[in-house]
Design a protein around this motif. Structure first.
Motif, short mmCIF file in Angstrom:
data_model
loop_
_atom_site.label_atom_id
_atom_site.label_comp_id
_atom_site.label_asym_id
_atom_site.label_seq_id
_atom_site.Cartn_x
_atom_site.Cartn_y
_atom_site.Cartn_z
N MET A 120 0.84 -1.19 0.00
CA MET A 120 0.00 0.00 0.00
C MET A 120 0.88 1.25 0.00
SD MET A 120 -3.16 1.11 -0.01
CE MET A 120 -4.12 -0.31 0.52
N LYS A 121 0.54 2.21 -0.82
CA LYS A 121 1.28 3.47 -0.90
C LYS A 121 0.61 4.52 -0.02
CE LYS A 121 2.73 7.09 -4.13
NZ LYS A 121 2.67 7.59 -5.52
N PHE A 122 1.42 5.33 0.66
CA PHE A 122 0.90 6.40 1.50
C PHE A 122 1.37 7.75 0.97
CE2 PHE A 122 1.06 2.73 4.31
CZ PHE A 122 -0.14 2.80 4.99
N THR A 123 0.44 8.69 0.90
CA THR A 123 0.78 10.05 0.48
C THR A 123 0.12 11.04 1.42
OG1 THR A 123 0.88 9.38 -1.86
CG2 THR A 123 0.68 11.75 -1.40
N VAL A 124 0.91 11.99 1.90
CA VAL A 124 0.40 13.08 2.73
C VAL A 124 0.64 14.38 1.98
CG1 VAL A 124 0.59 14.33 4.91
CG2 VAL A 124 0.85 11.84 4.88
N VAL A 125 -0.40 15.18 1.83
CA VAL A 125 -0.27 16.45 1.12
C VAL A 125 -0.29 17.59 2.13
CG1 VAL A 125 -1.17 17.93 -0.70
CG2 VAL A 125 -1.49 15.44 -0.83
N GLY A 126 0.83 18.31 2.23
CA GLY A 126 0.94 19.44 3.15
C GLY A 126 1.84 19.13 4.32
N ALA A 127 2.86 19.96 4.53
CA ALA A 127 3.82 19.74 5.62
C ALA A 127 3.63 20.76 6.74
CB ALA A 127 5.25 19.79 5.09
N GLY A 128 2.37 21.07 7.02
CA GLY A 128 2.07 21.88 8.20
C GLY A 128 2.07 20.98 9.42
N LEU A 129 1.51 21.45 10.53
CA LEU A 129 1.54 20.67 11.76
C LEU A 129 0.82 19.34 11.62
CD1 LEU A 129 1.83 23.85 12.75
CD2 LEU A 129 1.62 22.76 14.98
N ALA A 130 -0.33 19.35 10.95
CA ALA A 130 -1.09 18.11 10.78
C ALA A 130 -0.37 17.15 9.84
CB ALA A 130 -2.49 18.42 10.26
N GLY A 131 0.16 17.69 8.75
CA GLY A 131 0.81 16.84 7.75
C GLY A 131 2.06 16.15 8.27
N VAL A 132 2.90 16.89 9.01
CA VAL A 132 4.12 16.27 9.53
C VAL A 132 3.79 15.21 10.58
CG1 VAL A 132 5.58 18.26 9.00
CG2 VAL A 132 4.53 18.08 11.27
N GLU A 133 2.74 15.46 11.37
CA GLU A 133 2.35 14.45 12.37
C GLU A 133 1.83 13.19 11.68
OE1 GLU A 133 2.97 14.33 15.42
OE2 GLU A 133 2.61 16.20 16.49
N ALA A 134 1.05 13.35 10.64
CA ALA A 134 0.52 12.19 9.92
C ALA A 134 1.65 11.38 9.29
CB ALA A 134 -0.47 12.64 8.85
N ALA A 135 2.56 12.07 8.63
CA ALA A 135 3.69 11.38 7.99
C ALA A 135 4.57 10.69 9.03
CB ALA A 135 4.51 12.39 7.19
N TRP A 136 4.76 11.33 10.17
CA TRP A 136 5.58 10.79 11.26
C TRP A 136 4.99 9.48 11.79
CZ3 TRP A 136 10.35 11.95 12.49
CH2 TRP A 136 10.86 11.66 13.76
N GLN A 137 3.68 9.46 11.97
CA GLN A 137 3.02 8.25 12.46
C GLN A 137 3.15 7.10 11.46
OE1 GLN A 137 1.50 7.51 15.39
NE2 GLN A 137 1.97 9.51 16.27
N ILE A 138 2.95 7.41 10.20
CA ILE A 138 3.04 6.38 9.16
C ILE A 138 4.47 5.84 9.07
CG2 ILE A 138 2.87 5.96 6.68
CD1 ILE A 138 0.62 8.15 6.68
N ALA A 139 5.43 6.75 9.05
CA ALA A 139 6.83 6.36 8.93
C ALA A 139 7.29 5.53 10.13
CB ALA A 139 7.71 7.60 8.78
N ASN A 140 6.86 5.92 11.31
CA ASN A 140 7.26 5.19 12.52
C ASN A 140 6.57 3.84 12.64
OD1 ASN A 140 9.09 7.11 13.34
ND2 ASN A 140 7.66 8.18 14.67
N ALA A 141 5.52 3.65 11.86
CA ALA A 141 4.86 2.33 11.82
C ALA A 141 5.57 1.39 10.85
CB ALA A 141 3.39 2.49 11.43
#
Length: 430
Positions: A1-22
């Motif tokens: 499964m591919k993951f894409t987060v659009v936007g590196a504001g506070l919400a975007g970096v948190e979302a990407a961080w959770q996915i990456a750390n998983a």
């Protein structure tokens, strides 16, 4: 499964961080430095615009409880904020540049995060892709129109940012350092006290000053421009951001009639922002009127206040309680575009969207926190179809279920609510 987060504001970096750390790879798409919104100036991620304060630190406050919940869920932004904090009494305020730089470095150095600098203008999701849209309340242009097609009803409001002055230009013969009720150090805030005559003259000029936008508009109550607040009644600012309670002017040994507080903008204490003075006045008018504030007669304005357009979707109609679209549960929204209001509220939604994007990919049940937690209560609010006239909501104890039997003492009640919340968080983090 591919993951894409659009936007590196506070919400975007948190979302990407959770996915990456998983343990999953994720593309984080960010338009800066190719394109900047009207409110953003820095190339760093998670840029703070309206204020450098992340509100109260103590767990027995709504804002403090929210941050503690986030921290226990592995928040990137709360950890960075604590590392980059500046003195601010009982609040958690940060050096903006240091905060954003720290987050940017951690994101770019994570082996599972691929940063893609481009302008994302159209929602295009492959069948094997999970998409998180965290483009913020300033989403515009082609992407705005594409989201509008996807979501139908699209609501908007206006937000404002306060001016910043240099510390050395403040006249400390008139101003004084102190935190309200002596909570914190004397250097945390600079206070500019008014007597009655000074206050009335200031308010008169404020309400008659020329604004940068000539048409009327709706604005979120928590970011009300100071001039618009003053037009509600001459004493409105004095009972709002200019309230003098908890302060004693050492020059008179009395409480001022009104007071403007300046809060540290950076760790060196060279810049201070005017607390609660979000404004839409023209720059020249800001210089003229705000120079009437005692102690700011010769102030150097490092940045003038600005107003910009904020937008959010009608989340109760559109989103599930895990921040995914009801019409397509592999598309998530996160951040202020969902109607959570505030820096940390936005970041918390990114945490939950990231966690649930992973759970969606793994065919697991979504994680929806109990409404007894601050994050859970915010999630419940933005996904509650019974909410009428949906408007942005920030963390507050009013959205949590009450404790029975009722506790009359407010401090004891808030402490009990916080304890109950963190007990719920412990159930999923242990």
């Amino acid at each position: 499964m591919k993951f894409t987060v659009v936007g590196a504001g506070l919400a975007g970096v948190e979302a990407a961080w959770q996915i990456a750390n998983a343990g999953y790879g994720v593309d984080l798409i960010e338009m800066k430095p190719i394109k900047f919104s009207p409110a953003h100036k820095s190339e760093y991620f998670a840029e703070l615009v309206c204020s450098n304060s992340l509100k109260a630190s103590r767990i027995e406050s709504a804002a403090g409880l929210l941050k503690e919940e986030m921290f226990r869920l592995g928040s990137l932004t709360v950890a960075a904020a604590r590392e980059c904090s500046v003195p601010a009494g009982g609040a958690l305020a940060v050096d903006r540049d240091a905060f954003s730089k720290a987050i940017t470095e951690k994101i770019k150095n994570h082996p599972n995060i691929n940063v893609v600098n481009k302008v994302y203008s159209k929602i295009e999701k492959a069948d094997d892709e999970i998409l998180i849209i965290a483009t913020g309340p300033l989403t515009d242009g082609e992407l705005f129109e594409d989201i509008k097609k996807l979501c139908g009803d699209y609501l908007s409001f206006y937000d404002a940012a306060a001016p910043i002055v240099s510390a050395e230009s403040v006249d400390m013969n008139k101003a004084f350092g102190a935190s309200r009720y002596e909570r914190g150090g004397e250097d945390d805030y600079i206070n500019c006290p008014f007597n009655k005559a000074e206050y009335e003259s200031f308010i008169e000029e404020l309400i008659n000053a020329e604004g940068a936008v000539v048409h009327d508009f709706d604005v979120y109550e928590g970011c009300m421009p100071i001039e618009k607040l003053a037009k509600r009644g001459k004493d409105a600012p004095r009972f709002g951001p200019m309230k003098p309670v908890g302060l004693i002017d050492p020059n008179t040994n009395h409480r001022p009639w009104a007071c403007v507080q300046l809060r540290r903008e950076n760790s060196k204490g060279t810049m201070f922002n005017l607390v609660g003075f979000q404004t839409n006045l023209k720059f020249g008018e800001q210089k003229r009127v705000f120079s009437m504030i005692p102690g700011l007669e010769n102030a150097e304005f490092v940045r003038y206040g600005v107003m910009h357009r904020n937008s959010f979707i009608n989340s109760p109609r559109l989103l599930n309680s895990d921040y995914s679209l009801k019409s397509n549960n592999k598309i998530f929204f996160a951040g202020q575009i969902t109607g959570v209001e505030g820096y940390m509220e936005s970041a918390s939604s990114g945490i939950m969207a990231g966690i649930n994007a992973v759970r969606r990919a793994e065919n697991k049940e979504s994680l929806v926190l109990s409404e007894n937690t601050m994050i859970g209560a915010l999630t419940d609010y933005i996904s509650d179809e019974s909410v009428m006239n949906f408007q942005p909501m920030g963390a507050n104890f009013g959205i949590l279920p009450s404790i029975e039997p009722k506790i009359r003492d407010k401090k004891e009640r808030y402490a009990a609510l916080a304890k109950r919340s963190l007990t719920e968080i412990e159930k999923i983090t242990d």
